[in-house]
Design an enzyme around this catalytic site. Structure first.
Site, PDB file in Angstrom:
ATOM      1  CB  ALA A 226     101.245  47.443  76.329  1.00 53.41           C
TER       2      ALA A 226
ATOM      3  CE  LYS B 219     106.739  42.526  84.532  1.00 53.61           C
ATOM      4  NZ  LYS B 219     107.016  42.161  83.122  1.00 53.61           N
ATOM      5  CG  MET B 220     107.342  49.183  86.027  1.00 56.55           C
ATOM      6  SD  MET B 220     106.739  49.616  87.665  1.00 56.55           S
ATOM      7  CE  MET B 220     107.238  51.324  87.773  1.00 56.55           C
TER       8      MET B 220
ATOM      9  CB  THR C 147     117.278  49.179  85.129  1.00 51.47           C
ATOM     10  OG1 THR C 147     116.448  48.055  84.792  1.00 51.47           O
ATOM     11  CG2 THR C 147     116.715  49.886  86.341  1.00 51.47           C
TER      12      THR C 147
ATOM     13  CG  HIS D 121     114.264  42.146  90.541  1.00 44.83           C
ATOM     14  ND1 HIS D 121     115.426  42.418  91.217  1.00 44.83           N
ATOM     15  CD2 HIS D 121     113.591  43.321  90.454  1.00 44.83           C
ATOM     16  CE1 HIS D 121     115.468  43.716  91.522  1.00 44.83           C
ATOM     17  NE2 HIS D 121     114.357  44.282  91.077  1.00 44.83           N
TER      18      HIS D 121
ATOM     19  CE  LYS E 127     116.032  43.998  87.221  1.00 42.22           C
ATOM     20  NZ  LYS E 127     115.591  45.127  86.405  1.00 42.22           N
TER      21      LYS E 127
END
Ligand SMILES: NC(=O)C1=CN([C@@H]2O[C@H](COP(=O)(O)OP(=O)(O)OC[C@H]3O[C@@H](n4cnc5c(N)ncnc54)[C@H](OP(=O)(O)O)[C@@H]3O)[C@@H](O)[C@H]2O)C=CC1
Ligand SMILES: O=C(O)C1=N[C@H](C(=O)O)C[C@H](O)C1
EC number: 1.17.1.8
Length: 278
Positions: free
Chosen positions: A15, A17-18, A113, A167, A171
């Site tokens: 769900a 963004k990526m 990450t 960014h 993030k």
């Protein structure tokens, strides 16, 4: 295209963004079969992953937070290739997610990450023992691989370099995984960068950024309006050489993600970095 059975794929963080981009990309790839969409976000439970990703037709794959049952279900499918799980979740959960996937024989493709070097080493040991492929890719865009290659070349000739990564302000981790990997690649040359020529005082702590390997500094900018950007700036007397990569749409990561899903099935251990599978 062969007539082999499609690769079963689970998207974790479906769900996000990526995750939504990955759901779309997997759904549109004829050799991949989206079997599961995991996300912890309470407001998206039970929603169709395809509709959430903006596809016009539902995929009949509901978002669920039940990772282990889904891993068990996909592992139990004995026909065709083993399953792959693509992880775009959160730095706090990715380590456990990957351990669980490997324990079930599901191959992880990790975009999340924030894993520490010790965690990556533990996962590498675990994957090796299980003879299971696992890919950890700090950046799936081809442009970033090219930037890093150019930076490695330049680092042979320049002794001073700093990295700026910029960014969006949602993030969670800093510095970015990409900036850390870029510094690691430059450090592999085995020389120390940025020898000080004066004694520096930081009047505000952090003013000179974070100190990565071999004297390389990384500066992290977080602002709404940004997606993902990185500059590697080399300096020498009388000249500046700047390399820059800009992301304007998360679709840029999808060719790399699809390649990784296909390649991880050929591996028997953990591999770190997109450049290793191109
Ligand atoms: N390798 C690469 O090329 C790229 C890597 N990234 C990395 O991918 C990660 C995700 O980024 P992005 O998509 O922007 O983040 P988002 O916050 O948009 O998406 C993450 C999704 O995962 C959910 N989630 C959080 N924890 C868990 C968990 N334990 N189990 C299941 N779902 C969970 C979140 O739910 P909730 O919102 O409720 O917490 C959210 O829906 C980050 O680490 C980012 O740095 C991003 C872009 C490219
Ligand atoms: O959080 C992001 O957005 C991104 N994260 C990755 C990173 O930390 O390097 C990859 C890319 O920079 C986008």
């Amino acid at each position: 295209m062969t007539n082999q059975a499609p690769i079963p794929v689970i998207v974790n963080g479906a769900a996000g963004k990526m995750g939504r981009e990955v759901v779309k990309a997997v759904a549109q790839a004829p050799d991949l079969n989206l079997l599961g969409a995991i996300d912890s976000s309470p407001e998206h439970q039970g929603k169709d992953a395809g509709e959430l990703a903006g596809l016009s037709e539902p995929l009949e794959v509901p978002i669920t937070n039940q990772l282990e049952p889904m891993l068990g279900y996909v592992a139990g499918e004995r026909q065709g290739p083993p399953g792959v799980i693509v992880d775009f979740t959160h730095p706090d959960s990715v380590y456990d997610n990957v351990r669980s996937a490997i324990a079930y024989g599901i191959r992880p493709v990790v975009g999340t990450t924030g894993l520490s070097p010790a965690q990556i080493q533990n996962l590498a040991d675990f994957a090796e023992k299980a003879s299971t492929g696992c890919l950890i890719i700090p950046n799936f865009s081809i442009g970033m691989v090219l930037l890093q290659q150019a930076a490695v070349t330049a680092s042979q000739y320049f002794d001073h370099v700093e990295i700026i990564e910029l960014h969006h302000n949602q993030k969670a981790d800093a510095p970015s995984g990409t900036a850390i990997q870029t510094a690691e690649l430059l450090a592999e040359l085995g020389k120390t960068f940025n020898s000080a020529i004066v004694e520096e005082t930081e009047k505000i702590p952090g003013a000179r950024g974070s100190l990565a390997e071999e004297g390389i500094r990384i500066h992290s900018v977080r602002l709404p309006g940004l997606i993902a950007h990185q500059e590697v700036i080399f300096g020498a007397p009388g000249q500046i050489y700047t390399l820059r990569h800009d992301t304007s749409d998360r679709a840029c990561y999808m060719p790399g993600v699809l390649l990784a899903i296909r390649k991880v099935l050929q591996l028997k251990s953990l591999v770190y970095g997109l450049e290793k599978i191109l």
